[in-house]
Scaffold this motif. Structure first.
Motif, PDB file in Angstrom:
ATOM      1  N   CYS A 119       1.090  -1.363   0.437  1.00  0.00           N
ATOM      2  CA  CYS A 119       0.133  -0.247  -0.094  1.00  0.00           C
ATOM      3  C   CYS A 119       1.204   1.347   0.187  1.00  0.00           C
ATOM      4  N   LEU A 122       2.804   1.491  -3.564  1.00  0.00           N
ATOM      5  CA  LEU A 122       1.524   2.373  -4.440  1.00  0.00           C
ATOM      6  C   LEU A 122       1.340   3.959  -4.101  1.00  0.00           C
ATOM      7  N   VAL A 209      -7.116  -1.327  -6.675  1.00  0.00           N
ATOM      8  CA  VAL A 209      -6.495  -0.247  -5.416  1.00  0.00           C
ATOM      9  C   VAL A 209      -7.356  -0.617  -4.015  1.00  0.00           C
TER      10      VAL A 209
END
Length: 247
Positions: A119, A122, A209
């Motif tokens: 996470c 990203l 996502v």
């Protein structure tokens, strides 16, 4: 920050936490923790990260409250740097745990760190969801007290020394209550808010996502329940006294 600067900050963070862990080898360790030196150093390093990142996250929202208005695209150098530094810590801790603990004893930590790194990676590379990542780091405020509690257990300072009956010291009891209180506020409430936010903004996110976020929140929610159960069992309803430093 551009990608090159981001990688430099992440790399510098990995090296800094490794250096801190190494320095701890030369500092005095409580006698009862001598047989668990790696565990002691690992928790001290984690405490340093939790203290830094928890305070840093609060500072981000205090100085830039507008971050809460747009957790997807709005960010600042301060918030982006925080996520980069924390990414470096999680890389360091992942490697430290993977190399020093059996997999069957550490799979929960490794799974958690893998999810966080995915996470945060990203957020750093896309410069999106940085604010959301900073919100997640508010959880580290509870981790501060969790780590302090673990250090009490490892050092054998859980109980009072002025009585023959095993009774928790005042300092340990205060730490336990603060751990419980911050667990509800900064873990349970924060993750609940993050889940509601994710659902409310799901239409504006790519499916991968959304899947990544939902998976991460589900994992952390399960871990929160387990942490809460273990804490209450160990400090509030159990007559047995754990001294391993594991919650």
């Amino acid at each position: 920050m551009d990608l090159k600067s981001t990688l430099l900050v992440v790399g510098g963070s990995v090296c800094s936490f490794k250096l801190l862990n190494t320095i701890l080898r030369f500092l005095t360790t409580p006698e009862q923790a001598l047989n668990k030196l790696w565990r002691w150093r690992n928790i001290c390093t984690s405490l340093a990260h939790s203290s830094l990142s928890g305070a840093w996250a609060v500072l981000c929202f205090y100085l830039q409250p507008e971050l809460l208005e747009d957790l997807i695209s709005r960010h600042s150098l301060l918030s982006h740097s925080l996520v980069a530094v924390s990414t470096g810590y999680f890389i360091h801790d992942f490697l430290d745990v993977a190399l020093n603990r059996p997999c069957k004893q550490s799979w929960e930590v490794l799974l958690h760190h893998s999810t966080v790194l995915s996470c945060f990676g990203l957020a750093l590379t896309s410069r999106l969801y940085v604010g959301y990542s900073v919100v997640s780091l508010l959880i580290e405020i509870n981790s501060v007290f969790l780590h302090i509690r673990q250090l009490f257990l490892l050092s054998g300072r859980r109980n009072r020394t002025d009585t023959t009956t095993p009774r928790p010291s005042v300092t340990y009891s205060v730490t336990s209550w603060l751990t419980l209180a911050t667990l509800f506020v900064f873990r349970v409430c924060t993750v609940s808010w993050m889940t509601r936010w994710l659902v409310a903004h799901s239409e504006h996110m790519p499916r991968f996502v959304l899947t990544m976020g939902a998976t991460g929140l589900s994992l952390i929610s399960i871990m929160n329940v387990v942490l809460l159960y273990r804490l209450i069992r160990a400090d509030f309803i159990s007559n047995t006294h754990n001294t391993s430093g594991d919650l």
